[in-house]
Design a protein around this motif. Structure first.
Motif, PDB file in Angstrom:
ATOM      1  N   GLY A  15      29.340  63.473   8.995  1.00 59.31           N
ATOM      2  CA  GLY A  15      28.282  62.480   8.808  1.00 59.31           C
ATOM      3  C   GLY A  15      26.916  63.081   8.495  1.00 59.31           C
ATOM      4  N   TYR A  16      25.936  62.198   8.394  1.00 64.13           N
ATOM      5  CA  TYR A  16      24.576  62.625   8.090  1.00 64.13           C
ATOM      6  C   TYR A  16      23.958  63.428   9.228  1.00 64.13           C
ATOM      7  CZ  TYR A  16      24.408  59.953   3.745  1.00 64.13           C
ATOM      8  OH  TYR A  16      24.633  59.503   2.471  1.00 64.13           O
ATOM      9  N   TRP A  36      27.947  60.424  21.274  1.00 66.36           N
ATOM     10  CA  TRP A  36      28.436  59.199  21.921  1.00 66.36           C
ATOM     11  C   TRP A  36      29.494  59.550  22.961  1.00 66.36           C
ATOM     12  CZ3 TRP A  36      31.950  54.843  19.678  1.00 66.36           C
ATOM     13  CH2 TRP A  36      31.706  53.645  20.394  1.00 66.36           C
ATOM     14  N   ASP A  73      24.899  57.383  25.395  1.00 63.42           N
ATOM     15  CA  ASP A  73      25.218  56.056  24.874  1.00 63.42           C
ATOM     16  C   ASP A  73      23.907  55.309  24.721  1.00 63.42           C
ATOM     17  OD1 ASP A  73      25.967  53.461  24.220  1.00 63.42           O
ATOM     18  OD2 ASP A  73      27.941  53.764  25.108  1.00 63.42           O
ATOM     19  N   ALA A  74      23.487  55.173  23.470  1.00 64.36           N
ATOM     20  CA  ALA A  74      22.152  54.665  23.155  1.00 64.36           C
ATOM     21  C   ALA A  74      22.023  53.151  23.297  1.00 64.36           C
ATOM     22  CB  ALA A  74      21.745  55.117  21.755  1.00 64.36           C
ATOM     23  N   SER A 120      20.608  59.191  14.138  1.00 64.39           N
ATOM     24  CA  SER A 120      21.596  59.068  13.067  1.00 64.39           C
ATOM     25  C   SER A 120      22.815  58.319  13.605  1.00 64.39           C
ATOM     26  CB  SER A 120      21.981  60.460  12.557  1.00 64.39           C
ATOM     27  OG  SER A 120      22.915  60.351  11.499  1.00 64.39           O
ATOM     28  N   LEU A 121      22.559  57.128  14.106  1.00 59.83           N
ATOM     29  CA  LEU A 121      23.659  56.370  14.694  1.00 59.83           C
ATOM     30  C   LEU A 121      23.509  54.886  14.411  1.00 59.83           C
ATOM     31  CD1 LEU A 121      22.860  54.867  17.760  1.00 59.83           C
ATOM     32  CD2 LEU A 121      22.329  57.268  18.131  1.00 59.83           C
ATOM     33  N   LEU A 170      18.043  56.885   9.949  1.00 60.97           N
ATOM     34  CA  LEU A 170      18.776  56.657   8.698  1.00 60.97           C
ATOM     35  C   LEU A 170      18.937  55.163   8.478  1.00 60.97           C
ATOM     36  CD1 LEU A 170      20.028  59.056   7.025  1.00 60.97           C
ATOM     37  CD2 LEU A 170      19.600  59.666   9.372  1.00 60.97           C
ATOM     38  N   THR A 171      18.559  54.705   7.282  1.00 62.63           N
ATOM     39  CA  THR A 171      18.724  53.292   6.990  1.00 62.63           C
ATOM     40  C   THR A 171      19.526  53.119   5.704  1.00 62.63           C
ATOM     41  OG1 THR A 171      17.575  51.177   6.745  1.00 62.63           O
ATOM     42  CG2 THR A 171      16.498  53.102   5.783  1.00 62.63           C
ATOM     43  N   LYS A 190      19.324  46.969   9.960  1.00 57.45           N
ATOM     44  CA  LYS A 190      18.605  47.954   9.144  1.00 57.45           C
ATOM     45  C   LYS A 190      17.228  47.425   8.748  1.00 57.45           C
ATOM     46  CE  LYS A 190      21.589  51.347   9.098  1.00 57.45           C
ATOM     47  NZ  LYS A 190      21.361  52.461  10.053  1.00 57.45           N
ATOM     48  N   ALA A 217      19.558  56.183   2.797  1.00 56.68           N
ATOM     49  CA  ALA A 217      20.544  57.090   2.206  1.00 56.68           C
ATOM     50  C   ALA A 217      21.565  56.334   1.366  1.00 56.68           C
ATOM     51  CB  ALA A 217      21.255  57.863   3.317  1.00 56.68           C
ATOM     52  N   GLY A 218      22.049  56.990   0.340  1.00 55.10           N
ATOM     53  CA  GLY A 218      23.150  56.450  -0.450  1.00 55.10           C
ATOM     54  C   GLY A 218      24.455  56.567   0.314  1.00 55.10           C
ATOM     55  N   PRO A 219      25.546  56.086  -0.299  1.00 57.90           N
ATOM     56  CA  PRO A 219      26.827  56.028   0.410  1.00 57.90           C
ATOM     57  C   PRO A 219      27.481  57.390   0.635  1.00 57.90           C
ATOM     58  CG  PRO A 219      27.103  55.316  -1.868  1.00 57.90           C
ATOM     59  CD  PRO A 219      25.628  55.527  -1.658  1.00 57.90           C
ATOM     60  N   LEU A 220      28.051  57.566   1.829  1.00 59.47           N
ATOM     61  CA  LEU A 220      28.749  58.795   2.217  1.00 59.47           C
ATOM     62  C   LEU A 220      30.015  58.405   2.982  1.00 59.47           C
ATOM     63  CD1 LEU A 220      28.560  62.003   2.733  1.00 59.47           C
ATOM     64  CD2 LEU A 220      27.624  61.354   4.967  1.00 59.47           C
ATOM     65  N   SER A 222      31.525  58.937   5.628  1.00 57.44           N
ATOM     66  CA  SER A 222      31.532  59.388   7.019  1.00 57.44           C
ATOM     67  C   SER A 222      32.558  58.585   7.808  1.00 57.44           C
ATOM     68  CB  SER A 222      30.158  59.164   7.639  1.00 57.44           C
ATOM     69  OG  SER A 222      29.903  57.767   7.667  1.00 57.44           O
ATOM     70  N   ALA A 224      31.879  56.612  10.357  1.00 57.41           N
ATOM     71  CA  ALA A 224      31.356  55.256  10.550  1.00 57.41           C
ATOM     72  C   ALA A 224      31.528  54.420   9.282  1.00 57.41           C
ATOM     73  CB  ALA A 224      29.879  55.318  10.953  1.00 57.41           C
TER      74      ALA A 224
HETATM   75  P1  NAI Z   1      28.732  58.994  11.591  1.00 60.63           P
HETATM   76  O1  NAI Z   1      30.001  58.416  12.044  1.00 60.63           O
HETATM   77  O2  NAI Z   1      28.691  60.449  11.292  1.00 60.63           O
HETATM   78  O3  NAI Z   1      27.542  58.721  12.605  1.00 60.63           O
HETATM   79  C1  NAI Z   1      27.427  57.596  13.418  1.00 60.63           C
HETATM   80  C2  NAI Z   1      27.395  58.102  14.843  1.00 60.63           C
HETATM   81  O4  NAI Z   1      26.936  57.089  15.713  1.00 60.63           O
HETATM   82  C3  NAI Z   1      28.768  58.530  15.360  1.00 60.63           C
HETATM   83  O5  NAI Z   1      28.702  59.882  15.772  1.00 60.63           O
HETATM   84  C4  NAI Z   1      28.979  57.616  16.565  1.00 60.63           C
HETATM   85  O6  NAI Z   1      29.680  58.248  17.593  1.00 60.63           O
HETATM   86  C5  NAI Z   1      27.554  57.322  16.950  1.00 60.63           C
HETATM   87  N1  NAI Z   1      27.357  56.152  17.811  1.00 60.63           N
HETATM   88  C6  NAI Z   1      27.800  54.882  17.644  1.00 60.63           C
HETATM   89  N2  NAI Z   1      27.409  54.094  18.666  1.00 60.63           N
HETATM   90  C7  NAI Z   1      26.677  54.889  19.489  1.00 60.63           C
HETATM   91  C8  NAI Z   1      26.003  54.673  20.722  1.00 60.63           C
HETATM   92  N3  NAI Z   1      26.007  53.474  21.326  1.00 60.63           N
HETATM   93  N4  NAI Z   1      25.350  55.710  21.313  1.00 60.63           N
HETATM   94  C9  NAI Z   1      25.346  56.920  20.737  1.00 60.63           C
HETATM   95  N5  NAI Z   1      25.964  57.192  19.565  1.00 60.63           N
HETATM   96  C10 NAI Z   1      26.629  56.186  18.956  1.00 60.63           C
HETATM   97  O7  NAI Z   1      28.302  58.132  10.300  1.00 60.63           O
HETATM   98  P2  NAI Z   1      27.060  58.168   9.314  1.00 60.63           P
HETATM   99  O8  NAI Z   1      27.466  57.282   8.184  1.00 60.63           O
HETATM  100  O9  NAI Z   1      26.645  59.545   9.011  1.00 60.63           O
HETATM  101  O10 NAI Z   1      25.917  57.411  10.111  1.00 60.63           O
HETATM  102  C11 NAI Z   1      24.681  57.991  10.484  1.00 60.63           C
HETATM  103  C12 NAI Z   1      23.547  57.041  10.090  1.00 60.63           C
HETATM  104  O11 NAI Z   1      23.468  56.982   8.669  1.00 60.63           O
HETATM  105  C13 NAI Z   1      23.722  55.605  10.578  1.00 60.63           C
HETATM  106  O12 NAI Z   1      22.470  55.075  10.972  1.00 60.63           O
HETATM  107  C14 NAI Z   1      24.188  54.901   9.308  1.00 60.63           C
HETATM  108  O13 NAI Z   1      23.922  53.509   9.327  1.00 60.63           O
HETATM  109  C15 NAI Z   1      23.343  55.637   8.287  1.00 60.63           C
HETATM  110  N6  NAI Z   1      23.735  55.464   6.889  1.00 60.63           N
HETATM  111  C16 NAI Z   1      25.004  55.766   6.479  1.00 60.63           C
HETATM  112  C17 NAI Z   1      25.385  55.590   5.153  1.00 60.63           C
HETATM  113  C18 NAI Z   1      26.773  55.919   4.704  1.00 60.63           C
HETATM  114  O14 NAI Z   1      27.155  55.536   3.601  1.00 60.63           O
HETATM  115  N7  NAI Z   1      27.558  56.652   5.471  1.00 60.63           N
HETATM  116  C19 NAI Z   1      24.438  55.055   4.150  1.00 60.63           C
HETATM  117  C20 NAI Z   1      23.114  54.808   4.675  1.00 60.63           C
HETATM  118  C21 NAI Z   1      22.804  54.982   5.994  1.00 60.63           C
END
Ligand code: NAI
Length: 286
Positions: A15-16, A36, A73-74, A120-121, A170-171, A190, A217-220, A222, A224
């Motif tokens: 992830g990011y 988490w 746990d946020a 980043s969650l 991250l939004t 968001k 951020a653009g799509p990845l 990950s 999530a």
């Molecule tokens: P990711 O799965 O790597 O990160 C999300 C993390 O949030 C995970 O590690 C998860 O365990 C954690 N999490 C969820 N609920 C939680 C809680 N209650 N307490 C603590 N941690 C918690 O996925 P990603 O996609 O890298 O997400 C990181 C950020 O980037 C997020 O804010 C996501 O919305 C944002 N984002 C992602 C995009 C994508 O396409 N993947 C695009 C734009 C933004």
């Protein structure tokens, strides 16, 4: 001395959050992670067994060092917030002090101060439901995990942030444009995060000389994003329609994050910065 960063929301190397940790480590920062609670065990085991060693390689050939991983746990600010079923859940019972207030307190005891806070969650239990079909509970859960979690983290960490420090989250463009499929109140969450970025930038800037920005951020692909279900389509759409026609690498977001929290960005605060190959600027798909 080097800067110290706390990065909330890392539970694998896809992830990011992980990419941001790497870019910050490459720039010389000390890395603390918030993971988490239910994902902590497998993350720490994988780290220990070297499963992430390939992804830990920095540009100079060394491996990213993670000084400490904190359970987090946020959606809970302090122990009074934690309901009985979570307290006694066996995935939580093995860890302690994982509410936001307690994590900030523990980081303070361990290290005194930090310079950089990264959020980043996100989580939206009804993300696959259209907004018109989203329940109140699902909507509020999305806001709690994805927006208020940032307010809470900054609130509890800012007393231990050094002046001149910086924070980012991250939004996603769904905050301001219609992205069908990003449901369950996640688009609303968001939008709140982006608005809060401005207000928090004011308050954190005036009171603590700390900057607050968010990266759109653009799509990845990950973990999530895969749970949402439409990520492959979004990645293809982005490659076809962006001004820069390539797949977005997590590292590109990591590098932008490293810039934003560095003195190079000392006059940037309250901003939504797009790191999306320019897709946000398009008015029609071509
Ligand atoms: P990711 O799965 O790597 O990160 C999300 C993390 O949030 C995970 O590690 C998860 O365990 C954690 N999490 C969820 N609920 C939680 C809680 N209650 N307490 C603590 N941690 C918690 O996925 P990603 O996609 O890298 O997400 C990181 C950020 O980037 C997020 O804010 C996501 O919305 C944002 N984002 C992602 C995009 C994508 O396409 N993947 C695009 C734009 C933004």
């Amino acid at each position: 001395r080097g800067k110290r960063a706390f990065i909330a929301g890392v539970a694998d190397d896809k992830g990011y959050g992980w990419a941001i940790a790497k870019s910050l480590a490459a720039a010389g920062a000390e890395i603390l992670l918030g993971t988490w609670v239910p994902a902590l065990n497998i993350f720490e085991t994988s780290l220990r067994r070297g499963k992430f060693d390939e992804s830990r390689v920095l540009p100079d050939g060394s491996l990213m060092e993670i000084t400490k991983v904190y359970p987090l746990d946020a959606v809970f600010d302090n122990p009074d917030d934690v309901p009985e079923d979570i307290k006694t859940n066996k995935r939580y019972a093995g860890s302690s002090k994982w509410t936001v207030e307690e994590v900030a307190e523990t980081v303070k005891q361990d290290f005194g101060t930090i310079d950089i806070l990264v959020h980043s969650l996100a989580n939206g239990p009804e993300v696959s439901k259209p907004l018109l079909e989203t329940s109140r509970k699902g909507y509020l859960a999305a806001i709690s995990a994805s927006s208020y979690s940032y307010v809470s983290l900054l609130k509890h960490f800012i007393p231990i942030m050094n002046p001149g420090g910086a924070s980012i989250s991250l939004t996603y463009i769904a905050a301001e444009r219609i992205i069908p499929g990003y449901g369950g109140g996640m688009s609303s969450a968001k939008a709140a995060l982006e608005s809060d970025t401005r207000v928090l930038a004011f308050e954190a800037g005036r009171r603590h000389k700390v900057r607050v920005n968010t990266i759109s951020a653009g799509p990845l692909g990950s973990r999530a994003a895969k749970a949402i279900g439409f990520i492959d389509t979004m990645i293809e759409y982005s490659i076809s329609n962006s001004p820069i026609q390539k797949e977005l690498a997590a590292e590109e977001v990591g590098n932008a994050a490293a810039f934003l929290v560095s003195p190079l960005a000392s006059a940037i605060t309250g901003a939504v910065i797009y790191v999306d190959n320019g897709l946000n600027a398009m008015g029609v798909a071509v």
